[in-house]
Scaffold this active site. Structure first.
Site, mmCIF file in Angstrom:
data_model
loop_
_atom_site.group_PDB
_atom_site.id
_atom_site.type_symbol
_atom_site.label_atom_id
_atom_site.label_comp_id
_atom_site.label_asym_id
_atom_site.label_seq_id
_atom_site.Cartn_x
_atom_site.Cartn_y
_atom_site.Cartn_z
ATOM 1 N N ASP A 155 0.804 -1.222 0.000
ATOM 2 C CA ASP A 155 0.000 0.000 0.000
ATOM 3 C C ASP A 155 0.836 1.272 0.000
ATOM 4 O O ASP A 155 2.048 1.237 0.209
ATOM 5 C CB ASP A 155 -0.965 -0.006 1.202
ATOM 6 N N ASN A 179 -7.837 -3.377 13.886
ATOM 7 C CA ASN A 179 -9.211 -3.672 13.448
ATOM 8 C C ASN A 179 -9.248 -4.868 12.488
ATOM 9 O O ASN A 179 -10.272 -5.149 11.888
ATOM 10 C CB ASN A 179 -9.829 -2.435 12.777
ATOM 11 N N HIS A 206 -7.339 -5.182 9.735
ATOM 12 C CA HIS A 206 -7.006 -4.912 8.333
ATOM 13 C C HIS A 206 -5.722 -5.614 7.923
ATOM 14 O O HIS A 206 -4.837 -5.865 8.741
ATOM 15 C CB HIS A 206 -6.971 -3.408 8.022
ATOM 16 N N GLU A 265 -9.695 -2.469 4.739
ATOM 17 C CA GLU A 265 -10.327 -2.135 6.007
ATOM 18 C C GLU A 265 -11.606 -2.958 6.211
ATOM 19 O O GLU A 265 -12.202 -3.436 5.236
ATOM 20 C CB GLU A 265 -10.684 -0.636 6.022
HETATM 21 C C1 F6R Z 1 1.481 -1.699 6.196
HETATM 22 C C2 F6R Z 1 0.168 -2.314 6.204
HETATM 23 C C3 F6R Z 1 -0.642 -2.462 7.446
HETATM 24 C C4 F6R Z 1 0.185 -2.867 8.682
HETATM 25 C C5 F6R Z 1 -0.704 -2.943 9.917
HETATM 26 C C6 F6R Z 1 0.084 -3.268 11.160
HETATM 27 O O1 F6R Z 1 2.011 -1.665 4.881
HETATM 28 O O2 F6R Z 1 -0.265 -2.688 5.171
HETATM 29 O O3 F6R Z 1 -1.645 -3.393 7.212
HETATM 30 O O4 F6R Z 1 0.780 -4.099 8.435
HETATM 31 O O5 F6R Z 1 -1.360 -1.722 10.101
HETATM 32 O O6 F6R Z 1 0.951 -2.216 11.433
HETATM 33 P P1 F6R Z 1 2.003 -2.296 12.602
HETATM 34 O O7 F6R Z 1 2.975 -3.351 12.234
HETATM 35 O O8 F6R Z 1 2.659 -0.950 12.623
HETATM 36 O O9 F6R Z 1 1.258 -2.614 13.863
#
Ligand code: F6R
Length: 251
Positions: free
Chosen positions: A67, A136, A138, A143
């Site tokens: 992303d 959440n 994702h 989402e």
């Molecule tokens: C990042 C991404 C997100 C993260 C997720 C967890 O490229 O796609 O899905 O993997 O938000 O983030 P952290 O590791 O910071 O808790």
């Protein structure tokens, strides 16, 4: 699904790095799907260390990120391109022409999504997809919602995601509202999926995502249907799984 238990973040990072390194050693021109965020940073550090020791080469590796924030140039320090450059790419011998991340500045939303789908296809799909999990549920920026989006799409970030990511910005108002994200299809078509997850704040979502029903309200729950998922978790994130399903965890 395999759940690998580690005592702490460093051990989890090393465990995850073993899986990525094994993939690259077995297939030097692997297509690796990458995630940003805190979860994989230790793993990237370990991979850099092995590269510097001469044990690992990224020369032929191709990477495709999940992303990118909409509206941020790749040079912006908060872009996911910058994140990947600072935390991995600049330290290893990867060819930057083989690195793919959505272009956050492309105003042609349909065009950017189509282009990213075509890139994934032209690479022949993903050999190993690295994922973190949001509070959440994702994955990428897929989402929670009423349905799952299959293809690369443009998404409005949830309040929970903005809250979680505000730590990288000077204030929550500076967190972009929109992002481009790879869809569920490309993730699920990856040959192998590696989830890295740490911290007490992830213990509830981890239990729900992997031991609850498969529902779009928890996008990560779809991973239960993939036949080669490895979850590398630390003690804190795996606490509820260990308490409720002790036999599912490998130590
Ligand atoms: C990042 C991404 C997100 C993260 C997720 C967890 O490229 O796609 O899905 O993997 O938000 O983030 P952290 O590791 O910071 O808790």
């Amino acid at each position: 699904m395999r759940i690998l238990y580690s005592e702490d973040y460093n051990k989890m990072s090393r465990q995850g790095a073993n899986i990525v390194a094994a993939q690259i050693i077995v297939k030097p021109d692997s297509v690796i799907g990458l995630a940003t965020g805190t979860s994989p940073v230790g793993m990237y550090n370990q991979l850099i260390e092995w590269y510097k020791k001469g044990d690992l080469s990224f020369k032929e590796v191709k990477t495709i990120n999940l992303d990118e924030y909409k509206g941020l140039a790749k040079e912006n320090p908060n872009s996911y391109y910058s994140f990947m450059y600072e935390n991995l790419f600049k330290h290893v011998n990867i060819d930057l022409n083989n690195v793919y991340i959505p272009n956050g500045l492309n105003e042609n939303i349909t065009g950017e999504c189509r282009k990213y789908n075509e890139i994934i296809e032209s690479l022949g799909g993903i050999d190993l997809q690295v994922l973190g999990i949001g509070h959440n549920g994702h994955i990428g920026f897929n989402e929670p919602g009423e349905s799952l989006e299959k293809e690369t799409h443009y998404v409005k970030l949830s309040q929970s995601t903005k809250e979680a990511n505000k730590r990288f910005f000077s204030s929550i108002n500076k967190v972009p509202n929109y992002a481009y994200t790879m869809g569920i299809k490309a993730i699920m078509q990856a040959k192998k999926i590696l989830v890295v997850v740490n911290g007490d704040d992830k213990k509830h979502i981890l239990l729900d995502a992997f031991f609850g029903p498969v529902i779009p309200a928890i996008p990560a729950s779809i991973l239960q249907l993939h036949n080669d998922v490895i979850i590398c978790g630390d003690k804190s994130s795996l606490k509820l799984i260990v308490d409720n399903f002790p036999l599912s965890v490998e130590r």
